[in-house]
Write a protein that holds these residues in place. Structure first.
Motif, short mmCIF file in Angstrom:
data_model
loop_
_atom_site.label_atom_id
_atom_site.label_comp_id
_atom_site.label_asym_id
_atom_site.label_seq_id
_atom_site.Cartn_x
_atom_site.Cartn_y
_atom_site.Cartn_z
N ALA A 39 0.82 -1.21 0.00
CA ALA A 39 0.00 0.00 0.00
C ALA A 39 0.85 1.25 0.00
O ALA A 39 0.36 2.35 0.17
N GLY A 40 2.16 1.08 -0.20
CA GLY A 40 3.05 2.23 -0.19
C GLY A 40 3.63 2.45 1.20
O GLY A 40 3.05 2.04 2.20
N PRO A 41 4.79 3.09 1.28
CA PRO A 41 5.43 3.30 2.57
C PRO A 41 4.72 4.37 3.38
O PRO A 41 4.04 5.23 2.84
N PRO A 42 4.86 4.33 4.70
CA PRO A 42 4.35 5.41 5.53
C PRO A 42 5.04 6.72 5.14
O PRO A 42 6.12 6.70 4.54
N GLY A 43 4.45 7.83 5.50
CA GLY A 43 5.03 9.12 5.16
C GLY A 43 6.30 9.38 5.95
O GLY A 43 6.66 8.64 6.85
N PRO A 44 7.00 10.46 5.62
CA PRO A 44 8.24 10.80 6.30
C PRO A 44 8.04 11.00 7.79
O PRO A 44 6.94 11.27 8.26
N ALA A 45 9.14 10.88 8.55
CA ALA A 45 9.09 11.09 9.99
C ALA A 45 8.51 12.47 10.26
O ALA A 45 8.80 13.43 9.57
N GLY A 46 7.71 12.54 11.30
CA GLY A 46 7.09 13.80 11.64
C GLY A 46 5.62 13.82 11.26
O GLY A 46 4.87 14.67 11.72
N GLN A 47 5.19 12.88 10.42
CA GLN A 47 3.80 12.77 10.04
C GLN A 47 3.13 11.70 10.88
O GLN A 47 3.77 10.97 11.62
N ASP A 48 1.81 11.60 10.74
CA ASP A 48 1.04 10.57 11.43
C ASP A 48 1.21 10.61 12.94
O ASP A 48 1.15 9.60 13.62
N GLY A 49 1.48 11.80 13.49
CA GLY A 49 1.58 11.93 14.94
C GLY A 49 2.88 11.45 15.53
O GLY A 49 3.05 11.42 16.73
N VAL A 50 3.85 11.05 14.70
CA VAL A 50 5.13 10.59 15.20
C VAL A 50 6.13 11.74 15.10
O VAL A 50 6.37 12.26 14.02
N PRO A 51 6.70 12.19 16.21
CA PRO A 51 7.62 13.32 16.17
C PRO A 51 8.89 13.00 15.40
O PRO A 51 9.36 11.87 15.39
N ALA A 52 9.43 14.00 14.71
CA ALA A 52 10.68 13.80 13.98
C ALA A 52 11.80 13.51 14.96
O ALA A 52 11.88 14.09 16.05
N ARG A 53 12.68 12.60 14.60
CA ARG A 53 13.78 12.23 15.47
C ARG A 53 14.97 13.17 15.25
O ARG A 53 15.21 13.62 14.14
N GLU A 54 15.70 13.43 16.30
CA GLU A 54 16.84 14.34 16.19
C GLU A 54 18.17 13.62 16.38
O GLU A 54 19.21 14.25 16.34
N ALA A 55 18.12 12.32 16.63
CA ALA A 55 19.36 11.58 16.89
C ALA A 55 19.39 10.32 16.03
O ALA A 55 19.09 9.23 16.50
N PRO A 56 19.74 10.45 14.75
CA PRO A 56 19.79 9.27 13.88
C PRO A 56 20.90 8.32 14.30
O PRO A 56 21.93 8.74 14.85
N PRO A 57 20.71 7.03 14.05
CA PRO A 57 21.73 6.05 14.42
C PRO A 57 22.95 6.15 13.51
O PRO A 57 22.83 6.46 12.32
N GLU A 58 24.11 5.88 14.09
CA GLU A 58 25.35 5.92 13.32
C GLU A 58 26.07 4.57 13.28
O GLU A 58 26.82 4.29 12.35
N ARG A 59 25.81 3.74 14.30
CA ARG A 59 26.50 2.44 14.37
C ARG A 59 25.67 1.49 15.21
O ARG A 59 25.02 1.89 16.17
N VAL A 60 25.69 0.20 14.85
CA VAL A 60 25.01 -0.81 15.63
C VAL A 60 26.02 -1.90 15.98
O VAL A 60 26.81 -2.33 15.12
N LEU A 61 26.02 -2.32 17.24
CA LEU A 61 26.98 -3.31 17.71
C LEU A 61 26.29 -4.39 18.54
O LEU A 61 25.42 -4.08 19.35
N VAL A 62 26.67 -5.64 18.30
CA VAL A 62 26.30 -6.75 19.16
C VAL A 62 27.61 -7.46 19.46
O VAL A 62 28.05 -8.35 18.72
N THR A 63 28.26 -7.05 20.52
CA THR A 63 29.62 -7.52 20.77
C THR A 63 29.69 -9.02 21.00
O THR A 63 30.70 -9.65 20.68
N GLY A 64 28.61 -9.60 21.52
CA GLY A 64 28.62 -11.04 21.79
C GLY A 64 28.77 -11.90 20.56
O GLY A 64 29.21 -13.06 20.64
N ILE A 65 28.40 -11.37 19.38
CA ILE A 65 28.51 -12.14 18.14
C ILE A 65 29.44 -11.46 17.13
O ILE A 65 29.56 -11.91 15.98
#
Length: 202
Positions: A39-65
């Motif tokens: 049905a198409g993607p949801p709209g950009p962040a900030g729409q549909d009652g979801v506040p725009a994020r100010e801290a985008p992710p830069e790195r993801v770590l799972v040290t155990g694996i």
């Protein structure tokens, strides 16, 4: 291996989500599955009652694996598929949904399991993840956020639950990559590995 850098290969279907939270499946058990037309993607962040994020992710770590991947924001193709970074060492964050650290909804990170040449991607390590593993997401100009793995499931590509992309309900981090079997005649991997993690409070 992945033939293209789109979610047509990953099997990611972008659908509007319902208002309720979907409970995490038991570890190793398949979650409730719903199929629906795109049905198409949801709209950009900030729409549909979801506040725009100010801290985008830069790195993801799972040290155990041994997982350590740089993260970049991604959007969608004209066909409504989530794009995925070409580099298997880099994960994509679906920027039109919640960001890691949000107080609601499913923050989605997607990565290739390998490359066209067969080199393993960072998200290949997810095949060894276990319940209770800690996932750390480092963010731009914000403190890191930590999650604890609560489920790991494998689903056919065409049965990825739309709740993966929900914007409401309890906050979770969702990690997605390809999973066997590999069928060249069908364009590559035919399943997705979906890992769900909940915030670590305190």
């Amino acid at each position: 291996m992945l033939a293209t850098a789109t979610a047509a290969v990953l099997g990611v279907v972008l659908l509007p989500s319902g208002p309720g939270a979907a409970p995490a499946a038991d570890f190793g058990a398949a979650p409730p599955v719903r199929t629906a037309a795109v049905a198409g993607p949801p709209g950009p962040a900030g729409q549909d009652g979801v506040p725009a994020r100010e801290a985008p992710p830069e790195r993801v770590l799972v040290t155990g694996i041994g997982l350590d991947a740089r993260v970049e924001a991604v959007g969608v193709t004209r066909q409504g598929d989530m794009t995925v970074p070409d580099d298997p060492a880099v994960a994509g964050w679906y920027r039109y949904g919640p960001a890691p650290g949000s107080d609601r909804g499913s923050a989605v990170l997607v990565g290739h399991v390998d490359s066209d040449t067969g080199d393993l991607g960072e998200f290949a390590a997810l095949r060894d993840v276990r319940r209770g593993e800690t996932v750390e997401v480092r963010r731009a100009e914000a403190e890191p956020v930590a999650y604890r793995v609560v489920s790991r499931t494998t689903v056919p590509k065409d049965e990825l639950p739309p709740s993966v992309f929900r914007r409401t309900g309890d906050p979770v981090l969702t990690l997605i990559t390809c999973a066997p079997p590999f069928d060249p005649g069908r364009g590559g991997y035919t399943a997705n590995l979906v890992v769900t993690a909940e915030p670590v409070n305190g």
